[in-house]
Design an enzyme around this catalytic site. Structure first.
Site, PDB file in Angstrom:
ATOM      1  N   LYS A  13       0.835  -1.219   0.000  1.00 17.69           N
ATOM      2  CA  LYS A  13       0.000   0.000   0.000  1.00 17.69           C
ATOM      3  C   LYS A  13       0.866   1.264   0.000  1.00 17.69           C
ATOM      4  O   LYS A  13       0.640   2.185  -0.772  1.00 17.69           O
ATOM      5  CB  LYS A  13      -0.931   0.026   1.229  1.00 17.69           C
ATOM      6  CG  LYS A  13      -1.803  -1.202   1.385  1.00 17.69           C
ATOM      7  CD  LYS A  13      -2.772  -1.064   2.544  1.00 17.69           C
ATOM      8  CE  LYS A  13      -2.133  -0.903   3.918  1.00 17.69           C
ATOM      9  NZ  LYS A  13      -1.452  -2.105   4.430  1.00 17.69           N
ATOM     10  N   ARG A  86      -8.991   0.734   9.772  1.00 19.18           N
ATOM     11  CA  ARG A  86      -8.520  -0.611  10.089  1.00 19.18           C
ATOM     12  C   ARG A  86      -9.553  -1.400  10.881  1.00 19.18           C
ATOM     13  O   ARG A  86      -9.301  -2.555  11.216  1.00 19.18           O
ATOM     14  CB  ARG A  86      -7.234  -0.510  10.919  1.00 19.18           C
ATOM     15  CG  ARG A  86      -5.969  -0.826  10.119  1.00 19.18           C
ATOM     16  CD  ARG A  86      -4.810  -0.612  11.052  1.00 19.18           C
ATOM     17  NE  ARG A  86      -3.610  -1.305  10.715  1.00 19.18           N
ATOM     18  CZ  ARG A  86      -2.584  -0.728  10.082  1.00 19.18           C
ATOM     19  NH1 ARG A  86      -2.668   0.493   9.655  1.00 19.18           N
ATOM     20  NH2 ARG A  86      -1.475  -1.410   9.896  1.00 19.18           N
ATOM     21  N   ARG A 125      11.838  -5.853   4.745  1.00 14.95           N
ATOM     22  CA  ARG A 125      11.564  -4.432   4.487  1.00 14.95           C
ATOM     23  C   ARG A 125      12.505  -3.537   5.300  1.00 14.95           C
ATOM     24  O   ARG A 125      12.731  -3.759   6.476  1.00 14.95           O
ATOM     25  CB  ARG A 125      10.108  -4.126   4.875  1.00 14.95           C
ATOM     26  CG  ARG A 125       9.763  -2.649   4.779  1.00 14.95           C
ATOM     27  CD  ARG A 125       8.281  -2.421   4.700  1.00 14.95           C
ATOM     28  NE  ARG A 125       7.559  -2.769   5.927  1.00 14.95           N
ATOM     29  CZ  ARG A 125       6.239  -2.669   6.037  1.00 14.95           C
ATOM     30  NH1 ARG A 125       5.506  -2.292   5.023  1.00 14.95           N
ATOM     31  NH2 ARG A 125       5.652  -2.998   7.182  1.00 14.95           N
ATOM     32  N   ARG A 158      11.836  -1.284  10.863  1.00 22.64           N
ATOM     33  CA  ARG A 158      10.869  -0.798  11.853  1.00 22.64           C
ATOM     34  C   ARG A 158      10.825  -1.754  13.039  1.00 22.64           C
ATOM     35  O   ARG A 158      10.917  -2.963  12.861  1.00 22.64           O
ATOM     36  CB  ARG A 158       9.476  -0.752  11.204  1.00 22.64           C
ATOM     37  CG  ARG A 158       9.245   0.488  10.393  1.00 22.64           C
ATOM     38  CD  ARG A 158       8.010   0.404   9.546  1.00 22.64           C
ATOM     39  NE  ARG A 158       6.825  -0.151  10.188  1.00 22.64           N
ATOM     40  CZ  ARG A 158       5.628  -0.207   9.599  1.00 22.64           C
ATOM     41  NH1 ARG A 158       5.468   0.256   8.377  1.00 22.64           N
ATOM     42  NH2 ARG A 158       4.597  -0.728  10.225  1.00 22.64           N
ATOM     43  N   ARG A 169       0.516  -8.798  14.344  1.00 20.34           N
ATOM     44  CA  ARG A 169      -0.136  -7.848  13.427  1.00 20.34           C
ATOM     45  C   ARG A 169      -0.981  -8.574  12.384  1.00 20.34           C
ATOM     46  O   ARG A 169      -2.035  -8.102  11.985  1.00 20.34           O
ATOM     47  CB  ARG A 169       0.932  -6.974  12.736  1.00 20.34           C
ATOM     48  CG  ARG A 169       1.545  -5.945  13.686  1.00 20.34           C
ATOM     49  CD  ARG A 169       2.811  -5.340  13.123  1.00 20.34           C
ATOM     50  NE  ARG A 169       2.578  -4.523  11.953  1.00 20.34           N
ATOM     51  CZ  ARG A 169       3.520  -4.247  11.045  1.00 20.34           C
ATOM     52  NH1 ARG A 169       4.743  -4.724  11.180  1.00 20.34           N
ATOM     53  NH2 ARG A 169       3.238  -3.488  10.012  1.00 20.34           N
TER      54      ARG A 169
END
Ligand code: AMP
Length: 211
Positions: A13, A86, A125, A158, A169
């Site tokens: 996204k 969300r 990532r 992160r 998550r």
């Protein structure tokens, strides 16, 4: 056009939002980026949301909606909502806020990609703490060791991209965010995107529905 980008964490996204911002003048409203910024600046809001984020939990709906309300006032149309809403409560809250401002959501792009694939992407990532450019150590690494191509700053992982938090998550997404798929399908503004493809291919799929 106001657009919601919906999908698992790591479904692409943010990457697509950045492309749409630079190519088509969209405004990117990422609640995750906003919260990380507040945490970095050590604001009161940052302190409030930090433990939720680092434990893979959602920030409470009332806190999120308050932040969105304050941003929406000045931002105008052509907004890309990334990572928001969300929960069904947030979607309903957004509808009320948009109605008040005489605006609406025209499309919801659902980035469809399977869980194993996104876990792999998240673990690889890295991002630039300065310009937020996102890298993937396997498919799109920085050109020069671990330095951002744009800023030359060291790219970072992160805190909530660590494996143990990622699992949490994913579960939160399935329990609280996935119900938004049928919510938006029933509104007739839902567009499914095959997000397992390359960045360019996904972008072309998205663009077809914007033009
Ligand atoms: P993201 O960058 O979108 O993956 O968001 C990172 C984290 O910020 C999430 O795991 C949540 O803890 C928090 N967060 C971001 N957006 C929201 C939201 N709309 N509602 C609740 N929590 C959020």
């Amino acid at each position: 056009m106001n657009i919601i980008l919906l999908g698992y964490p790591g479904s692409g996204k943010g990457t697509q939002a950045k492309l749409l911002v630079s190519n088509l003048n969209y405004k990117h409203l990422s609640t995750g980026d906003m919260f990380r910024d507040e945490i970095a600046k050590k604001t009161q809001l940052g302190e409030k949301v930090k433990s939720y984020i680092n434990n893979g939990k959602l920030v409470p709906d009332d806190v999120v909606l308050e932040v969105i309300e304050s941003k929406l006032k000045d931002i105008g149309d052509n907004v890309l909502f990334d990572g928001f809403p969300r929960t069904i409560e947030q979607a309903e809250g957004l509808e009320i806020l948009m109605e008040r401002l005489n605006r609406q959501i025209e499309k919801v792009f659902f980035f469809d990609v399977d869980e194993n694939n996104v876990i792999k992407r998240i673990i690889n990532r890295r991002s630039c703490p300065k310009c937020q450019r996102i890298y993937n150590l396997i498919t799109d690494p920085p050109k020069n060791a671990d330095l951002c191509d744009v800023c030359g700053v060291k790219v970072v992982e992160r805190d909530d991209d660590k494996e143990e938090v990622v699992t949490k998550r994913m579960q939160v997404y399935k329990d609280l965010t996935a119900p938004l798929i049928s919510y938006y399908k029933s509104q007739g503004i839902f567009v499914q995107i095959d997000a397992s493809k390359s960045v360019e291919d996904v972008y072309n799929q998205v663009i077809k529905h914007i033009n």
